[in-house]
Design a protein around this motif. Structure first.
Motif, PDB file in Angstrom:
ATOM      1  N   UNK A  38      46.662  56.546  18.333  1.00  0.00           N
ATOM      2  CA  UNK A  38      47.458  56.921  17.164  1.00  0.00           C
ATOM      3  C   UNK A  38      47.746  55.711  16.271  1.00  0.00           C
ATOM      4  N   UNK A  39      48.537  55.922  15.245  1.00  0.00           N
ATOM      5  CA  UNK A  39      48.945  54.818  14.377  1.00  0.00           C
ATOM      6  C   UNK A  39      49.822  53.847  15.173  1.00  0.00           C
ATOM      7  N   UNK A  40      49.769  52.597  14.829  1.00  0.00           N
ATOM      8  CA  UNK A  40      50.569  51.504  15.427  1.00  0.00           C
ATOM      9  C   UNK A  40      50.224  51.226  16.894  1.00  0.00           C
ATOM     10  N   UNK A  41      49.093  51.725  17.373  1.00  0.00           N
ATOM     11  CA  UNK A  41      48.776  51.558  18.794  1.00  0.00           C
ATOM     12  C   UNK A  41      48.016  50.258  19.071  1.00  0.00           C
ATOM     13  N   UNK A  42      47.694  49.507  18.022  1.00  0.00           N
ATOM     14  CA  UNK A  42      47.017  48.226  18.230  1.00  0.00           C
ATOM     15  C   UNK A  42      45.498  48.323  18.153  1.00  0.00           C
ATOM     16  N   UNK A  43      44.982  49.355  17.497  1.00  0.00           N
ATOM     17  CA  UNK A  43      43.519  49.501  17.360  1.00  0.00           C
ATOM     18  C   UNK A  43      42.943  48.332  16.567  1.00  0.00           C
ATOM     19  N   UNK A  44      43.576  48.051  15.424  1.00  0.00           N
ATOM     20  CA  UNK A  44      43.063  46.972  14.578  1.00  0.00           C
ATOM     21  C   UNK A  44      43.221  45.622  15.271  1.00  0.00           C
TER      22      UNK A  44
ATOM     23  N   UNK B 172      59.536  55.218  19.812  1.00  0.00           N
ATOM     24  CA  UNK B 172      60.837  54.566  19.612  1.00  0.00           C
ATOM     25  C   UNK B 172      61.974  55.361  20.234  1.00  0.00           C
ATOM     26  N   UNK B 173      61.791  56.658  20.397  1.00  0.00           N
ATOM     27  CA  UNK B 173      62.874  57.473  20.949  1.00  0.00           C
ATOM     28  C   UNK B 173      62.918  57.459  22.479  1.00  0.00           C
ATOM     29  N   UNK B 174      61.731  57.628  23.106  1.00  0.00           N
ATOM     30  CA  UNK B 174      61.711  57.692  24.574  1.00  0.00           C
ATOM     31  C   UNK B 174      61.408  56.337  25.208  1.00  0.00           C
ATOM     32  N   UNK B 175      60.841  55.416  24.433  1.00  0.00           N
ATOM     33  CA  UNK B 175      60.451  54.122  24.988  1.00  0.00           C
ATOM     34  C   UNK B 175      59.162  54.194  25.776  1.00  0.00           C
ATOM     35  N   UNK B 176      58.593  55.379  25.881  1.00  0.00           N
ATOM     36  CA  UNK B 176      57.350  55.572  26.623  1.00  0.00           C
ATOM     37  C   UNK B 176      56.128  55.465  25.722  1.00  0.00           C
ATOM     38  N   UNK B 177      54.944  55.700  26.290  1.00  0.00           N
ATOM     39  CA  UNK B 177      53.732  55.616  25.479  1.00  0.00           C
ATOM     40  C   UNK B 177      53.677  56.711  24.420  1.00  0.00           C
TER      41      UNK B 177
ATOM     42  N   UNK C  97      52.935  61.250  14.074  1.00  0.00           N
ATOM     43  CA  UNK C  97      53.714  62.375  13.553  1.00  0.00           C
ATOM     44  C   UNK C  97      54.162  62.097  12.123  1.00  0.00           C
ATOM     45  N   UNK C  98      54.029  63.123  11.277  1.00  0.00           N
ATOM     46  CA  UNK C  98      54.517  63.024   9.899  1.00  0.00           C
ATOM     47  C   UNK C  98      56.039  63.052   9.950  1.00  0.00           C
ATOM     48  N   UNK C  99      56.678  62.049   9.359  1.00  0.00           N
ATOM     49  CA  UNK C  99      58.143  61.992   9.393  1.00  0.00           C
ATOM     50  C   UNK C  99      58.732  63.142   8.591  1.00  0.00           C
ATOM     51  N   UNK C 100      59.867  63.624   9.038  1.00  0.00           N
ATOM     52  CA  UNK C 100      60.489  64.788   8.405  1.00  0.00           C
ATOM     53  C   UNK C 100      60.800  64.526   6.934  1.00  0.00           C
ATOM     54  N   UNK C 101      61.216  63.303   6.631  1.00  0.00           N
ATOM     55  CA  UNK C 101      61.596  62.996   5.242  1.00  0.00           C
ATOM     56  C   UNK C 101      60.450  62.381   4.441  1.00  0.00           C
ATOM     57  N   UNK C 102      59.229  62.549   4.951  1.00  0.00           N
ATOM     58  CA  UNK C 102      58.085  61.921   4.318  1.00  0.00           C
ATOM     59  C   UNK C 102      57.862  62.439   2.899  1.00  0.00           C
ATOM     60  N   UNK C 103      57.463  61.512   2.025  1.00  0.00           N
ATOM     61  CA  UNK C 103      57.148  61.909   0.652  1.00  0.00           C
ATOM     62  C   UNK C 103      55.644  62.165   0.511  1.00  0.00           C
ATOM     63  N   UNK C 104      54.960  62.182   1.655  1.00  0.00           N
ATOM     64  CA  UNK C 104      53.514  62.328   1.669  1.00  0.00           C
ATOM     65  C   UNK C 104      53.068  63.635   1.009  1.00  0.00           C
ATOM     66  N   UNK C 105      51.979  63.548   0.241  1.00  0.00           N
ATOM     67  CA  UNK C 105      51.459  64.747  -0.412  1.00  0.00           C
ATOM     68  C   UNK C 105      49.993  64.915  -0.060  1.00  0.00           C
ATOM     69  N   UNK C 106      49.369  65.955  -0.566  1.00  0.00           N
ATOM     70  CA  UNK C 106      47.923  66.130  -0.443  1.00  0.00           C
ATOM     71  C   UNK C 106      47.441  66.041   1.003  1.00  0.00           C
TER      72      UNK C 106
ATOM     73  N   UNK D  17      55.149  58.194  12.159  1.00  0.00           N
ATOM     74  CA  UNK D  17      55.643  57.438  13.311  1.00  0.00           C
ATOM     75  C   UNK D  17      54.829  57.843  14.538  1.00  0.00           C
ATOM     76  N   UNK D  18      54.743  56.921  15.488  1.00  0.00           N
ATOM     77  CA  UNK D  18      54.015  57.217  16.724  1.00  0.00           C
ATOM     78  C   UNK D  18      55.000  57.813  17.724  1.00  0.00           C
TER      79      UNK D  18
END
Ligand code: ADP
Ligand code: MG
Length: 203
Positions: free
Chosen positions: A28-34, A157-162, A167-176, A191-192
Motif C-alpha cells: 500500500x501507500x507509505x509501505x516503503x516500496x520506493x 496509525x490506529x492499531x499500530x499493526x501492519x 484508504x481514502x480519508x473521510x475528509x479527502x478532497x480527492x476527485x475523479x 492513509x495506510x
C-alpha cells in the motif's frame, strides 16, 4: 528484506547467463516500496552495474525528473508516457527499475519479460491494490511473472499493526476517482490501514 542471491548455483551469480529476472516490490501507500527500490538500486550501482530508472510521466507529485520516497530519499528517473518507451531506452542498462508500475498500461508485462529475457535485472515497484481494495492495473500480472515478489507493509496509525490497505480519508478532497483510483497528491487524501480498519470502519 531482499538479499541478492550469491550462491554459485543461482542464475543471479552466473554473470554470463543470457537471461535476467524480474523482482516486484508491492504494497500500500507509505509501505516503503520506493525506499526499497532505491536501496536495491544503490547497491546495484555500488556493484558497478549500469542502471536506469523510470517513472510514469503522469506522476509529478514531488518532482518531474526524480523518484522521491516519503522520507525524502531520491534518485534521478526518466518520466515515460508508455511502457514501449522503456524498451527503447533500456538497451544499454543491466538493471532496469520502474516505480509506480500500477499506472502503466498492460504492455508493461511484455516489456518486463522482454527485458528480463535479454539478460537484465528488472525491479518493479507499485501499489498492489487501489483505494477500493481491488488489484491495481498490471500489478497482479507483474507479480505472476516475477521470480521474486516482496510484499511490504506500512504501519496502521490506529492499531499500530501492519497496514496492507490504502484508504481514502473521510475528509479527502480527492476527485475523479474513476479515472485514477489512487489520486496523486496522496498524503492529504490517503492513509495506510490494517485489514480490520479497511473493512469495518466507515466515518
Ligand atoms: P511508498 O513508496 O510505499 O509509498 P515510501 O518508500 O515513499 O513509501 O515511504 C516510506 C516512508 O513513509 C517510511 O519510511 C516513513 O518515513 C513514511 N511513512 C509515512 N506514513 C507511514 C505509515 N503509515 N507507515 C509507515 N511509514 C510511513
Ligand atoms: Mg512510492
Amino acid at each position: 528484506m531482499y538479499i541478492e542471491n550469491t550462491s554459485p548455483e543461482s542464475p543471479q551469480y552466473q554473470k554470463d547467463t543470457h537471461f535476467g529476472w524480474i523482482e516486484v516490490i508491492a504494497g500500500p501507500m507509505f509501505s516503503g516500496k520506493t525506499e526499497e527500490l532505491l536501496r536495491r538500486f544503490r547497491r546495484a550501482e555500488i556493484a558497478g552495474l549500469k542502471t536506469i530508472l523510470f517513472k510514469p510521466k503522469m506522476d509529478i507529485r514531488y518532482s518531474e525528473t526524480d523518484i522521491i520516497s516519503h522520507n525524502k530519499s531520491s534518485l534521478p528517473a526518466i518520466p515515460v508516457a508508455s511502457s514501449t518507451e522503456i524498451l527503447e531506452l533500456s538497451e544499454d542498462a543491466e538493471v532496469v527499475g520502474i516505480d509506480e508500475c500500477q499506472f502503466f498500461d498492460d504492455g508493461i508485462i511484455s516489456v518486463a519479460n522482454q527485458l528480463a529475457n535479454s539478460g537484465k535485472r528488472i525491479i518493479l515497484a507499485g501499489l498492489d491494490m487501489d483505494y477500493k481494495g481491488q488489484p491495481f492495473g498490471p500489478m497482479p500480472n507483474l507479480m505472476a511473472i516475477a521470480e521474486y515478489v516482496t510484499k511490504v507493509h506500512a504501519i496502521c496509525r490506529e492499531t499500530g499493526g501492519p497496514a496492507h490497505y490504502s484508504k481514502l480519508k473521510a475528509n479527502s478532497i480527492s476527485t475523479d476517482k474513476t479515472l485514477n483510483p489512487i489520486q496523486l497528491g496522496a498524503e492529504d487524501s490517503y492513509e495506510a490501514v490494517s485489514r480490520k480498519l479497511f473493512y469495518t470502519k466507515n466515518e
